[in-house]
Scaffold this motif. Structure first.
Motif, PDB file in Angstrom:
ATOM      1  N   GLY A  73       6.256  -7.679 -10.188  1.00  0.00           N
ATOM      2  CA  GLY A  73       6.131  -6.729 -11.286  1.00  0.00           C
ATOM      3  C   GLY A  73       6.580  -5.328 -10.949  1.00  0.00           C
ATOM      4  O   GLY A  73       6.600  -4.455 -11.825  1.00  0.00           O
ATOM      5  N   ALA A  74       6.950  -5.060  -9.699  1.00  0.00           N
ATOM      6  CA  ALA A  74       7.412  -3.727  -9.320  1.00  0.00           C
ATOM      7  C   ALA A  74       8.715  -3.407 -10.044  1.00  0.00           C
ATOM      8  O   ALA A  74       9.526  -4.294 -10.326  1.00  0.00           O
ATOM      9  CB  ALA A  74       7.610  -3.649  -7.806  1.00  0.00           C
ATOM     10  N   HIS A  75       8.932  -2.120 -10.341  1.00  0.00           N
ATOM     11  CA  HIS A  75      10.127  -1.700 -11.078  1.00  0.00           C
ATOM     12  C   HIS A  75      11.296  -1.463 -10.122  1.00  0.00           C
ATOM     13  O   HIS A  75      11.219  -0.626  -9.232  1.00  0.00           O
ATOM     14  CB  HIS A  75       9.847  -0.414 -11.851  1.00  0.00           C
ATOM     15  CG  HIS A  75      11.082   0.218 -12.415  1.00  0.00           C
ATOM     16  ND1 HIS A  75      11.855  -0.401 -13.381  1.00  0.00           N
ATOM     17  CD2 HIS A  75      11.695   1.397 -12.139  1.00  0.00           C
ATOM     18  CE1 HIS A  75      12.879   0.376 -13.679  1.00  0.00           C
ATOM     19  NE2 HIS A  75      12.812   1.465 -12.933  1.00  0.00           N
ATOM     20  N   HIS A  76      12.367  -2.215 -10.315  1.00  0.00           N
ATOM     21  CA  HIS A  76      13.576  -2.073  -9.503  1.00  0.00           C
ATOM     22  C   HIS A  76      14.706  -1.567 -10.387  1.00  0.00           C
ATOM     23  O   HIS A  76      15.055  -2.213 -11.376  1.00  0.00           O
ATOM     24  CB  HIS A  76      13.988  -3.418  -8.895  1.00  0.00           C
ATOM     25  CG  HIS A  76      13.098  -3.870  -7.785  1.00  0.00           C
ATOM     26  ND1 HIS A  76      13.492  -3.866  -6.468  1.00  0.00           N
ATOM     27  CD2 HIS A  76      11.816  -4.320  -7.794  1.00  0.00           C
ATOM     28  CE1 HIS A  76      12.499  -4.302  -5.712  1.00  0.00           C
ATOM     29  NE2 HIS A  76      11.477  -4.588  -6.492  1.00  0.00           N
TER      30      HIS A  76
ATOM     31  N   GLY B 275       0.803  -1.222   0.000  1.00  0.00           N
ATOM     32  CA  GLY B 275       0.000   0.000   0.000  1.00  0.00           C
ATOM     33  C   GLY B 275       0.831   1.264   0.000  1.00  0.00           C
ATOM     34  O   GLY B 275       0.325   2.341  -0.328  1.00  0.00           O
ATOM     35  N   ALA B 276       2.113   1.153   0.355  1.00  0.00           N
ATOM     36  CA  ALA B 276       2.996   2.322   0.392  1.00  0.00           C
ATOM     37  C   ALA B 276       3.709   2.538  -0.932  1.00  0.00           C
ATOM     38  O   ALA B 276       4.372   3.569  -1.111  1.00  0.00           O
ATOM     39  CB  ALA B 276       4.025   2.158   1.507  1.00  0.00           C
ATOM     40  N   LEU B 277       3.583   1.592  -1.876  1.00  0.00           N
ATOM     41  CA  LEU B 277       4.284   1.683  -3.153  1.00  0.00           C
ATOM     42  C   LEU B 277       3.299   1.959  -4.276  1.00  0.00           C
ATOM     43  O   LEU B 277       2.498   1.089  -4.637  1.00  0.00           O
ATOM     44  CB  LEU B 277       5.032   0.380  -3.441  1.00  0.00           C
ATOM     45  CG  LEU B 277       6.116  -0.034  -2.444  1.00  0.00           C
ATOM     46  CD1 LEU B 277       6.644  -1.418  -2.808  1.00  0.00           C
ATOM     47  CD2 LEU B 277       7.241   0.980  -2.408  1.00  0.00           C
ATOM     48  N   PRO B 278       3.334   3.153  -4.875  1.00  0.00           N
ATOM     49  CA  PRO B 278       2.467   3.404  -6.031  1.00  0.00           C
ATOM     50  C   PRO B 278       2.875   2.532  -7.201  1.00  0.00           C
ATOM     51  O   PRO B 278       4.027   2.058  -7.274  1.00  0.00           O
ATOM     52  CB  PRO B 278       2.706   4.893  -6.325  1.00  0.00           C
ATOM     53  CG  PRO B 278       4.015   5.207  -5.701  1.00  0.00           C
ATOM     54  CD  PRO B 278       4.155   4.320  -4.515  1.00  0.00           C
ATOM     55  N   PRO B 279       1.955   2.279  -8.156  1.00  0.00           N
ATOM     56  CA  PRO B 279       2.244   1.368  -9.269  1.00  0.00           C
ATOM     57  C   PRO B 279       3.498   1.748 -10.061  1.00  0.00           C
ATOM     58  O   PRO B 279       4.200   0.882 -10.566  1.00  0.00           O
ATOM     59  CB  PRO B 279       0.984   1.468 -10.143  1.00  0.00           C
ATOM     60  CG  PRO B 279      -0.092   1.897  -9.188  1.00  0.00           C
ATOM     61  CD  PRO B 279       0.573   2.786  -8.187  1.00  0.00           C
ATOM     62  N   GLU B 280       3.782   3.057 -10.167  1.00  0.00           N
ATOM     63  CA  GLU B 280       4.917   3.499 -10.982  1.00  0.00           C
ATOM     64  C   GLU B 280       6.194   3.674 -10.164  1.00  0.00           C
ATOM     65  O   GLU B 280       7.187   4.213 -10.650  1.00  0.00           O
ATOM     66  CB  GLU B 280       4.566   4.831 -11.661  1.00  0.00           C
ATOM     67  CG  GLU B 280       4.499   6.036 -10.739  1.00  0.00           C
ATOM     68  CD  GLU B 280       3.211   6.124  -9.931  1.00  0.00           C
ATOM     69  OE1 GLU B 280       3.078   7.103  -9.173  1.00  0.00           O
ATOM     70  OE2 GLU B 280       2.356   5.223 -10.060  1.00  0.00           O
TER      71      GLU B 280
END
Length: 206
Positions: free
Chosen positions: A162-165, A144-149
């Motif tokens: 799928g999160a961008h690292h 919940g603390a990480l926006p999709p982008e």
């Protein structure tokens, strides 16, 4: 000259900076066992004496409990012996210097016990700006603390699929501490070091 110690993460470094340049030594894997020897070697490499050091910076975390205890204790001891100021600098903003300029980076680090450390910084040409200071979150609350982008610096296994690292390793360096301190007005002669943070570990836990 200014001495910096950073042992909060997987890379252990010491750096020495003056108006003529910056020297850094990496002794990862040895951590506290080699810290004082590395400081001595760094001073010799610079062709100087320890009495020429006018201020000490130490990375205060969050990060490895052992590394933070060793670094902060060594910094305070050296500062007392040399009669010079010691200042604490956040390890997370130092790590955020690795982020692309113009980005907003979420730092995520395993805090164990089912928790993570989380912070947010904006990276610019001038350095980093804190948007969310380091905090402790339960693993389920991180999504919940990480926006999709979100652009993330940290272990992909801790974040939603799928999160961008842009990088998987939170690895602040002593040179980053120096860069941040200079951006906050610290001078080569040590002026301003005493105005930085308290040189004690930032544990975020009782």
């Amino acid at each position: 000259m200014i001495l910096a110690l950073e042992l909060s993460g997987p890379i252990s470094t010491v750096a020495l900076a003056s108006a003529s340049g910056v020297l850094e030594r990496d002794f990862s894997g040895e951590r506290g066992r080699a810290l004082i020897a590395e400081v001595d070697a760094l001073v010799q490499e610079a062709g100087m004496d320890k009495v020429a050091i006018r201020g000490i910076l130490v990375g205060r975390g969050p990060g490895s409990y052992t590394g933070l205890r060793i670094a902060c204790a060594a910094a305070r001891t050296l500062g007392h012996a040399l009669g010079i100021p010691v200042g604490g600098v956040g390890s997370f903003p130092a790590a955020a210097l690795d982020a692309p300029v113009g980005s907003q980076v979420h730092i995520v680090l395993d805090a164990y016990r089912g928790e993570v450390y989380h912070a947010v910084y904006a990276r610019s040409e001038g350095g980093v700006e804190e948007r969310q200071g380091p905090r402790l979150l339960a693993r389920p609350d991180l999504e919940g603390a990480l926006p999709p982008e979100a652009s993330i610096l940290g272990d992909p296994e801790l974040t939603p699929e799928g999160a961008h690292h842009f990088a998987d390793l939170v690895a602040p360096r002593a040179t980053g501490l120096i860069q941040l301190a200079l951006e906050q007005g610290v001078e080569w002669d040590g002026q301003g070091v005493e105005d930085l943070g308290d040189p004690t570990p930032l544990y975020l836990r009782a």
